[in-house]
Design a protein around this motif. Sequence first.
Motif, PDB file in Angstrom:
ATOM      1  N   THR A 187       0.822  -1.269   0.075  1.00  0.00           N
ATOM      2  CA  THR A 187       0.002  -0.091  -0.183  1.00  0.00           C
ATOM      3  C   THR A 187       0.853   1.516  -0.134  1.00  0.00           C
ATOM      4  O   THR A 187       0.700   2.159  -0.779  1.00  0.00           O
ATOM      5  CB  THR A 187      -0.995   0.083   1.152  1.00  0.00           C
ATOM      6  N   HIS A 188       1.755   1.171   0.902  1.00  0.00           N
ATOM      7  CA  HIS A 188       2.544   2.441   1.022  1.00  0.00           C
ATOM      8  C   HIS A 188       3.425   2.732  -0.267  1.00  0.00           C
ATOM      9  O   HIS A 188       3.325   4.019  -0.861  1.00  0.00           O
ATOM     10  CB  HIS A 188       3.519   2.526   2.432  1.00  0.00           C
ATOM     11  N   ALA A 189       4.318   1.639  -0.638  1.00  0.00           N
ATOM     12  CA  ALA A 189       4.928   1.835  -1.926  1.00  0.00           C
ATOM     13  C   ALA A 189       4.254   2.123  -3.128  1.00  0.00           C
ATOM     14  O   ALA A 189       4.673   3.181  -3.922  1.00  0.00           O
ATOM     15  CB  ALA A 189       5.774   0.606  -1.795  1.00  0.00           C
ATOM     16  N   ILE A 190       3.215   1.573  -3.411  1.00  0.00           N
ATOM     17  CA  ILE A 190       2.357   1.830  -4.550  1.00  0.00           C
ATOM     18  C   ILE A 190       1.767   3.508  -4.517  1.00  0.00           C
ATOM     19  O   ILE A 190       1.790   4.179  -5.572  1.00  0.00           O
ATOM     20  CB  ILE A 190       1.173   1.016  -5.009  1.00  0.00           C
ATOM     21  N   MET A 191       1.627   4.117  -3.231  1.00  0.00           N
ATOM     22  CA  MET A 191       1.170   5.392  -3.023  1.00  0.00           C
ATOM     23  C   MET A 191       2.341   6.339  -3.317  1.00  0.00           C
ATOM     24  O   MET A 191       2.191   7.327  -4.021  1.00  0.00           O
ATOM     25  CB  MET A 191       0.313   5.564  -1.970  1.00  0.00           C
ATOM     26  N   MET A 192       3.591   5.688  -2.979  1.00  0.00           N
ATOM     27  CA  MET A 192       4.519   6.677  -3.319  1.00  0.00           C
ATOM     28  C   MET A 192       5.322   6.709  -4.757  1.00  0.00           C
ATOM     29  O   MET A 192       5.556   7.802  -5.197  1.00  0.00           O
ATOM     30  CB  MET A 192       6.057   6.298  -2.426  1.00  0.00           C
ATOM     31  N   ASP A 193       4.834   5.271  -5.524  1.00  0.00           N
ATOM     32  CA  ASP A 193       5.115   5.188  -6.884  1.00  0.00           C
ATOM     33  C   ASP A 193       4.027   6.462  -7.588  1.00  0.00           C
ATOM     34  O   ASP A 193       4.317   6.928  -8.696  1.00  0.00           O
ATOM     35  CB  ASP A 193       4.541   4.031  -7.383  1.00  0.00           C
ATOM     36  N   LEU A 194       2.893   6.571  -7.257  1.00  0.00           N
ATOM     37  CA  LEU A 194       1.831   7.418  -7.714  1.00  0.00           C
ATOM     38  C   LEU A 194       2.492   8.843  -7.784  1.00  0.00           C
ATOM     39  O   LEU A 194       2.250   9.734  -8.690  1.00  0.00           O
ATOM     40  CB  LEU A 194       0.582   7.337  -6.935  1.00  0.00           C
ATOM     41  N   LYS A 195       3.284   9.198  -6.803  1.00  0.00           N
ATOM     42  CA  LYS A 195       3.856  10.592  -6.373  1.00  0.00           C
ATOM     43  C   LYS A 195       5.260  10.739  -7.222  1.00  0.00           C
ATOM     44  O   LYS A 195       5.513  11.805  -7.818  1.00  0.00           O
ATOM     45  CB  LYS A 195       3.973  11.003  -4.966  1.00  0.00           C
ATOM     46  N   ARG A 196       6.125   9.400  -7.077  1.00  0.00           N
ATOM     47  CA  ARG A 196       7.373   9.744  -7.346  1.00  0.00           C
ATOM     48  C   ARG A 196       7.589   9.256  -8.833  1.00  0.00           C
ATOM     49  O   ARG A 196       8.730   9.786  -9.373  1.00  0.00           O
ATOM     50  CB  ARG A 196       8.269   9.278  -6.211  1.00  0.00           C
ATOM     51  N   ARG A 197       6.975   8.345  -9.098  1.00  0.00           N
ATOM     52  CA  ARG A 197       7.558   7.811 -10.842  1.00  0.00           C
ATOM     53  C   ARG A 197       6.198   7.338 -11.285  1.00  0.00           C
ATOM     54  O   ARG A 197       5.738   6.132 -11.612  1.00  0.00           O
ATOM     55  CB  ARG A 197       8.411   6.645 -10.361  1.00  0.00           C
TER      56      ARG A 197
END
Lengths: 222, 433
Positions: free
Chosen positions: B249-259
């Motif tokens: 959950t956390h990592a995919i949300m960061m992907d949404l923002k960072r990459r």
Amino acid sequence: MSDEFVQALADLEEERAIEMAKERLDAGEDPMAVLDDLKKGMAIVGDRYDAEEYFIPDLMYAGDIIDQISDLLQEEMEMEEGEKLGTIVLGTVKDDIHDIGKDLVFFMFDLNGFDVVDLGVDVPPEKFVEAVEENDPDIIALSGFLTAAFDSMKETVEALEEAGLVEPFNEDGLRDGTKIMIGGGQITADVRNYVRADGFETDAPSGVRLAKEWLKTVEAAQ
Amino acid sequence: MSDEPAGPTLETWQRGDGIDFADEDAKADYQRRAKRMVDALRGADPDRVPVNLLSTFYPVFHAGYTPEEAMYEGEKLRDSLLTFVDDLEPDLFPWAASLIPSATALEIVDYQGFDWPGDGSSPETVYQAREREYMGVEDYEAFFTDPSDFFIRQYLPEVFGELDGMAHFPQFSNLTAGIAGVHPYLLPFGMPPMRETLQNLLDAGEEAMRWQQLIGGTVEEIVGAGYPQSVGGITLAPYDMLGDMVRGTHAIMMDLKRRPETLLEAVDRLVPIAIEMGITSAHVNNNPFVFIPLHKGADGFMSGEEFETFYWPQLRQVIEALTEADLVPWLFAEGRYTSRLETISDLPEGEMIWHFQDTDLELVRETLPESVTIAGDVSTGLLNTREPEAVTEYSQDLIERMGRNRFVLSPGVGLDEAKPANVKAMMDAPKNR
């Protein structure tokens, strides 16, 4: 640079915000000034979440950015605690390991100036009792995603009542003193009655609003 | 060539093709119940509103067992399913059995994706996803190059503690070197870590077969006694496929923002995999209903613009491919979907069910195309904490508001715990109107 830094934080421009924080600290600026701006930027993030311009991923991203800048600041200073609006003991109740909702509540309460004692997940009633004894909070916030959380929340409220840490539930109104808030995806008014909580919310900004209302009621009564 | 589709359809499901019925009465009961559902789906005036108890562990709690007992002792799970059907005579037999695997099999391979009772969570509590980051940012490239190779050699050892030998699994591409590739291809299978891993797989597979014979056999028995099974297939929205158990959950949300570009490529690449999963699982289980639980696209979990970029277009392609294959997508919109209704109203043609946890069903009815069947809404708060009269009143009012066509009365979630008297009140509500 201060305004630009606040703006970069508010707009979640990660690299730029971190770079600016480094530059300010390298230039010998008071870390407290940087910390104040960090708070200002993140308060805007909170407002935008509240206004539904930002969403859960934005809050998590903001959390990551705060962590990185806090690390830089901690190298320079002992973090000082400012004036707090109130104290909250927070945790996901026994048998439930969900942390996303609980972490968002932490973030939003922290941004809004509350001192939040986060007990983590799968927290048994006795741990809540201990933490309440130790911290004398204004509000106890119980989080839970599963139906199993309904009974865990109920047991927690009963344990707090038995320990004399909260007043007995009065169906005509709120408890005096420390209040109990519950939250989670399956929480409804029926569950609030079952648990005998003072209030419930299903999203973090509403939880903050409710907590602020409660504090105002207490102030008005004093 | 025959014009008949290769897999199950609503017609084959309603007739009960391929089912070994106990007797003619059982077949008639099955067809009566299935017709009720098909009539509701097609707006053809069913005799009454069908009820579907979307559930995971409810039959287990209903029979008085704990989730730990059900996951470790197959006989108790079997008894739960039989008791549930005897007591409640449901219109549709829920899909619970497939959602409760053998804990022994999970233990043999040391599955890391979930905590289950007896392995981290309490014996009285259902299993819970850990949602960690199983695939790092640096692995996207390997995933893009060859998803299957990535899953075999990198993902499996990460998610199963006792399958770490899979990291040595030889790449199939070695075989393109002809005879020179054979030795390096075979060699790893002789190495101790791989031998141990393969032995664990054999043991877990044996346990899964035992479980299948017992639990799968029980489900066949129940269906053969006259209870159509609600769903047989499963797939996921591509974004959830990546977010639930691969990135976390956390990592995919960061992907949404960072990459975002990398994320979009990954989600797009998962579309054919999600389609294949839905079609294959429906065909294997001879059931046209394909369950699609939606997790990370609910209100608040991303902006409207992000939903329309990373979530909906890919999910819509999956829905379209399933309906084109004569299957019936059963979308379960967990959480709240109020802000998504306009977007998801752009649906492909074909029968489908949208099941909501916490979205105003009357607003749903106004917004989604008329052909969509709507389900859900009855809250666990109501089913766990109130009295049967309140449940009856709520359910009957909901039926009144939603009408008899294209509506399936159901709890808002996959039900675990609830008061049995309340569940019975909900299931009887359409009968007693």
